[in-house]
Design a protein around this motif. Sequence first.
Motif, PDB file in Angstrom:
ATOM      1  N   ILE A 219      37.933  12.898  35.961  1.00 20.38           N
ATOM      2  CA  ILE A 219      37.087  13.928  35.376  1.00 20.38           C
ATOM      3  C   ILE A 219      37.601  14.360  34.009  1.00 20.38           C
ATOM      4  O   ILE A 219      36.841  14.472  33.036  1.00 20.38           O
ATOM      5  CB  ILE A 219      36.982  15.145  36.319  1.00 20.38           C
ATOM      6  N   GLU A 220      38.899  14.595  33.902  1.00 23.38           N
ATOM      7  CA  GLU A 220      39.446  15.089  32.636  1.00 23.38           C
ATOM      8  C   GLU A 220      39.333  14.055  31.526  1.00 23.38           C
ATOM      9  O   GLU A 220      39.031  14.394  30.376  1.00 23.38           O
ATOM     10  CB  GLU A 220      40.896  15.531  32.839  1.00 23.38           C
ATOM     11  N   ASN A 221      39.557  12.794  31.851  1.00 28.84           N
ATOM     12  CA  ASN A 221      39.379  11.755  30.840  1.00 28.84           C
ATOM     13  C   ASN A 221      37.903  11.583  30.489  1.00 28.84           C
ATOM     14  O   ASN A 221      37.565  11.251  29.342  1.00 28.84           O
ATOM     15  CB  ASN A 221      39.967  10.428  31.325  1.00 28.84           C
ATOM     16  N   GLY A 222      37.040  11.810  31.461  1.00 30.89           N
ATOM     17  CA  GLY A 222      35.612  11.766  31.188  1.00 30.89           C
ATOM     18  C   GLY A 222      35.189  12.893  30.253  1.00 30.89           C
ATOM     19  O   GLY A 222      34.351  12.700  29.365  1.00 30.89           O
ATOM     20  N   MET A 223      35.792  14.072  30.422  1.00 24.17           N
ATOM     21  CA  MET A 223      35.475  15.208  29.543  1.00 24.17           C
ATOM     22  C   MET A 223      35.915  14.922  28.106  1.00 24.17           C
ATOM     23  O   MET A 223      35.264  15.352  27.152  1.00 24.17           O
ATOM     24  CB  MET A 223      36.185  16.464  30.050  1.00 24.17           C
ATOM     25  N   GLU A 224      36.992  14.180  27.974  1.00 23.79           N
ATOM     26  CA  GLU A 224      37.507  13.874  26.637  1.00 23.79           C
ATOM     27  C   GLU A 224      36.590  12.923  25.873  1.00 23.79           C
ATOM     28  O   GLU A 224      36.732  12.786  24.652  1.00 23.79           O
ATOM     29  CB  GLU A 224      38.908  13.266  26.758  1.00 23.79           C
ATOM     30  N   GLN A 225      35.650  12.284  26.576  1.00 21.94           N
ATOM     31  CA  GLN A 225      34.718  11.388  25.893  1.00 21.94           C
ATOM     32  C   GLN A 225      33.766  12.171  24.982  1.00 21.94           C
ATOM     33  O   GLN A 225      33.193  11.615  24.058  1.00 21.94           O
ATOM     34  CB  GLN A 225      33.913  10.577  26.914  1.00 21.94           C
ATOM     35  N   MET A 226      33.624  13.453  25.278  1.00 26.02           N
ATOM     36  CA  MET A 226      32.826  14.320  24.403  1.00 26.02           C
ATOM     37  C   MET A 226      33.775  14.824  23.327  1.00 26.02           C
ATOM     38  O   MET A 226      34.335  15.915  23.400  1.00 26.02           O
ATOM     39  CB  MET A 226      32.230  15.482  25.207  1.00 26.02           C
ATOM     40  N   THR A 227      33.969  14.007  22.288  1.00 22.18           N
ATOM     41  CA  THR A 227      34.932  14.295  21.233  1.00 22.18           C
ATOM     42  C   THR A 227      34.414  15.388  20.299  1.00 22.18           C
ATOM     43  O   THR A 227      33.251  15.798  20.365  1.00 22.18           O
ATOM     44  CB  THR A 227      35.215  13.029  20.416  1.00 22.18           C
ATOM     45  N   ALA A 228      35.287  15.829  19.392  1.00 25.19           N
ATOM     46  CA  ALA A 228      34.911  16.868  18.432  1.00 25.19           C
ATOM     47  C   ALA A 228      33.734  16.426  17.575  1.00 25.19           C
ATOM     48  O   ALA A 228      32.807  17.204  17.310  1.00 25.19           O
ATOM     49  CB  ALA A 228      36.107  17.220  17.554  1.00 25.19           C
ATOM     50  N   SER A 229      33.742  15.166  17.137  1.00 23.87           N
ATOM     51  CA  SER A 229      32.644  14.672  16.306  1.00 23.87           C
ATOM     52  C   SER A 229      31.328  14.617  17.077  1.00 23.87           C
ATOM     53  O   SER A 229      30.255  14.887  16.526  1.00 23.87           O
ATOM     54  CB  SER A 229      32.985  13.288  15.746  1.00 23.87           C
TER      55      SER A 229
END
Length: 254
Positions: A219-229
């Motif tokens: 889940i946490e790595n999946g959330m990181e796919q929504m990057t700042a850009s």
Amino acid sequence: MHLKPNLLKAVTHLLVNTGKNQCDLYIKDLRRLQLDGLYTVYLGGTDISEGLVTGEVPEPSSSKKKVNAWSMMHAGGSRGWVPWNYKLMFKTDQFLWSPCSEIFQELCVSLSNSYGKCVIVAKPVNAAVETNGPSMIEMEQHHCPSSPVLVNFMSCCPLVAQSHGHEFFCLPSHCGHFSPLDTAWSALKWYTTKNRHEYTTKHFGKESLRKTILFKDLIENGMEQMTASKWVTATSIVQKRENDYLNRKRTAVV
């Protein structure tokens, strides 16, 4: 009871116009607060089904009986996910709503410490879930509620938000696309579907095979796919939709 065609048409027309007016007022009030320096934070939730994580599709005979999923709550804006621990609750077909006002209080404190004053935009639970038969018109939630609102499994009180210098807005029912969270949830679920095998280990016993899934890491790595850009892009699209909506309204009036 069946509505006559003319009456049904009149009710539908009234509901659509009510929704459009709510969207118009919502966008104008939101823009006013943004011009006053309030940072926009979008709050919402999504369901992550058990099958999405395990890859196992339930049998047709049991698919209607079991509704097992993790219900997630998180928030974000143009600067990315807010520095607040997301919340997860496992729900089944016996799931009962359990509002947690303390969670919203925690969120408001985190926003104050990180961004200062914010306008928190949330999509409330449909009124039909909370009550037994409100009229169709009464189900339209005003975008500036004066009483607590249920968002996913969390109770959000506008007075609590105001006590921390924030404003709390509800997305009108016709304005669900004015939030970048759908993009964030799509990125999370796409990553979960494509990469769950990398977080799964198999244990062979004498008579059975057991699987262990590193759910938290997935889940946490999946959330990181929504990057700042990606957040900047998603919020820019929302702003463009708001501009297009207001421009159409002006053209229609002229």
